[in-house]
Scaffold this active site. Structure first.
Site, mmCIF file in Angstrom:
data_model
loop_
_atom_site.group_PDB
_atom_site.id
_atom_site.type_symbol
_atom_site.label_atom_id
_atom_site.label_comp_id
_atom_site.label_asym_id
_atom_site.label_seq_id
_atom_site.Cartn_x
_atom_site.Cartn_y
_atom_site.Cartn_z
ATOM 1 N N HIS A 152 0.720 -1.339 0.013
ATOM 2 C CA HIS A 152 -0.166 -0.589 0.018
ATOM 3 C C HIS A 152 0.973 1.479 -0.203
ATOM 4 O O HIS A 152 0.901 2.229 -0.464
ATOM 5 C CB HIS A 152 -1.178 0.292 1.176
ATOM 6 C CG HIS A 152 -1.800 -1.290 1.007
ATOM 7 N ND1 HIS A 152 -2.279 -1.593 2.391
ATOM 8 C CD2 HIS A 152 -2.608 -1.661 0.771
ATOM 9 C CE1 HIS A 152 -3.334 -2.983 2.060
ATOM 10 N NE2 HIS A 152 -3.184 -2.784 1.071
ATOM 11 N N LYS A 184 -15.334 -7.930 4.493
ATOM 12 C CA LYS A 184 -13.898 -8.376 4.686
ATOM 13 C C LYS A 184 -14.914 -9.243 6.084
ATOM 14 O O LYS A 184 -13.025 -9.642 6.326
ATOM 15 C CB LYS A 184 -13.384 -7.377 4.056
ATOM 16 C CG LYS A 184 -13.352 -6.675 2.857
ATOM 17 C CD LYS A 184 -11.826 -6.414 3.018
ATOM 18 C CE LYS A 184 -11.263 -6.469 1.129
ATOM 19 N NZ LYS A 184 -10.014 -6.353 0.489
ATOM 20 N N ARG A 200 -2.344 -6.316 -8.153
ATOM 21 C CA ARG A 200 -1.076 -7.005 -8.013
ATOM 22 C C ARG A 200 -1.170 -8.030 -9.591
ATOM 23 O O ARG A 200 0.469 -8.848 -9.682
ATOM 24 C CB ARG A 200 -1.477 -8.077 -6.375
ATOM 25 C CG ARG A 200 -0.663 -7.152 -5.556
ATOM 26 C CD ARG A 200 -1.468 -7.740 -4.255
ATOM 27 N NE ARG A 200 -3.076 -7.701 -4.590
ATOM 28 C CZ ARG A 200 -4.173 -7.765 -3.459
ATOM 29 N NH1 ARG A 200 -3.374 -8.483 -2.290
ATOM 30 N NH2 ARG A 200 -5.437 -7.859 -3.450
ATOM 31 N N SER A 203 -3.090 -8.211 2.809
ATOM 32 C CA SER A 203 -3.804 -7.351 4.816
ATOM 33 C C SER A 203 -4.363 -8.370 4.580
ATOM 34 O O SER A 203 -3.878 -9.120 6.251
ATOM 35 C CB SER A 203 -4.904 -6.238 4.089
ATOM 36 O OG SER A 203 -4.410 -5.297 4.407
HETATM 37 P P1 ADP Z 1 -10.193 -3.545 -0.273
HETATM 38 O O1 ADP Z 1 -10.565 -3.546 0.659
HETATM 39 O O2 ADP Z 1 -10.570 -2.039 -0.982
HETATM 40 O O3 ADP Z 1 -10.115 -3.847 -1.290
HETATM 41 P P2 ADP Z 1 -6.903 -3.178 0.574
HETATM 42 O O4 ADP Z 1 -6.497 -2.549 1.489
HETATM 43 O O5 ADP Z 1 -7.218 -4.844 0.059
HETATM 44 O O6 ADP Z 1 -8.961 -2.683 0.432
HETATM 45 O O7 ADP Z 1 -6.521 -2.961 -0.961
HETATM 46 C C1 ADP Z 1 -6.566 -1.606 -1.009
HETATM 47 C C2 ADP Z 1 -5.989 -1.013 -2.253
HETATM 48 O O8 ADP Z 1 -4.762 -0.993 -2.129
HETATM 49 C C3 ADP Z 1 -6.521 -1.776 -3.303
HETATM 50 O O9 ADP Z 1 -6.191 -1.573 -4.395
HETATM 51 C C4 ADP Z 1 -5.152 -2.826 -3.747
HETATM 52 O O10 ADP Z 1 -5.461 -3.291 -4.946
HETATM 53 C C5 ADP Z 1 -4.290 -2.044 -3.321
HETATM 54 N N1 ADP Z 1 -3.023 -3.497 -3.250
HETATM 55 C C6 ADP Z 1 -3.263 -4.000 -2.105
HETATM 56 N N2 ADP Z 1 -2.119 -5.121 -2.092
HETATM 57 C C7 ADP Z 1 -0.787 -4.270 -2.642
HETATM 58 C C8 ADP Z 1 0.346 -4.906 -3.072
HETATM 59 N N3 ADP Z 1 0.775 -5.777 -2.369
HETATM 60 N N4 ADP Z 1 1.134 -4.334 -3.523
HETATM 61 C C9 ADP Z 1 0.140 -3.309 -4.034
HETATM 62 N N5 ADP Z 1 -1.359 -2.631 -3.771
HETATM 63 C C10 ADP Z 1 -1.835 -3.358 -3.670
#
Ligand code: ADP
Length: 164
Positions: free
Chosen positions: A17, A41, A91, A128
């Site tokens: 992130h 979630k 990703r 996450s």
């Molecule tokens: P959501 O509940 O919106 O999916 P996340 O917290 O899982 O939220 O992810 C938020 C954003 O960060 C999304 O655009 C996701 O694709 C991106 N993201 C999650 N993991 C990674 C990573 N390892 N590298 C880059 N972007 C990521």
């Protein structure tokens, strides 16, 4: 002034992130990072206020980044902050379908564009959910999250152990 909105659950916020926020801040004059309450979630690790305050800590070195928390539609937040685009990290192919659907829905709802930033290979495996799983069983997650998040996770782990 170009404003990008980066929404996510960020539960917890990890290095993948952070990398997206840092890269987005080179593309936009201001990046608004929005911690989202996402009931789909399941059980949350940090509540929205905790996530918001951690986000403030971990982006303190980026002057053009602002943090908000939201429990409403992303397009409403995009409108309220005056965002020119929603930013999402991508990703792998597995992210593509859901992200595409969401981007198209958001565009239909409000005309807002979505910009995808591809993950660097270094953090492509990071999610996450995976961090939560390793943490729950006492694994060391400090290589995957910024320091304030690692400290908050360690404190929460102790807290939960004491409650048992
Ligand atoms: P959501 O509940 O919106 O999916 P996340 O917290 O899982 O939220 O992810 C938020 C954003 O960060 C999304 O655009 C996701 O694709 C991106 N993201 C999650 N993991 C990674 C990573 N390892 N590298 C880059 N972007 C990521």
């Amino acid at each position: 002034m170009k404003i990008g909105l980066f929404p996510g659950s960020f539960d917890p916020f990890h290095n993948g992130h952070l990398e997206i926020v840092e890269r987005a801040s080179k593309l936009f004059d201001e990046v608004v990072v929005a911690a989202v309450r996402n009931p789909q979630k399941g059980t949350q690790l940090f509540d929205l206020e905790e996530r918001q305050s951690l986000l403030v800590d971990v982006t303190a070195h980026l002057p053009s980044v602002r943090i908000v928390a939201m429990s409403t539609l992303t397009v409403y937040v995009a409108r309220d902050v005056g965002a020119n685009a929603i930013i999402r990290g991508l990703r792998a192919v597995s992210d593509f379908e859901a992200e595409m659907q969401m981007a198209q829905m958001n565009n239909h709802l409000s005309g807002v564009e979505t910009i995808f930033i591809p993950t660097s290979a270094e953090w492509a495996f990071l999610a996450s959910k995976l961090v939560r799983e390793v943490w729950r069983f006492g694994g060391d997650v400090s290589a995957f999250v910024p320091e304030p998040v690692a400290k908050a996770l360690a404190a929460k782990y102790e807290e939960e152990r004491e409650e048992q």
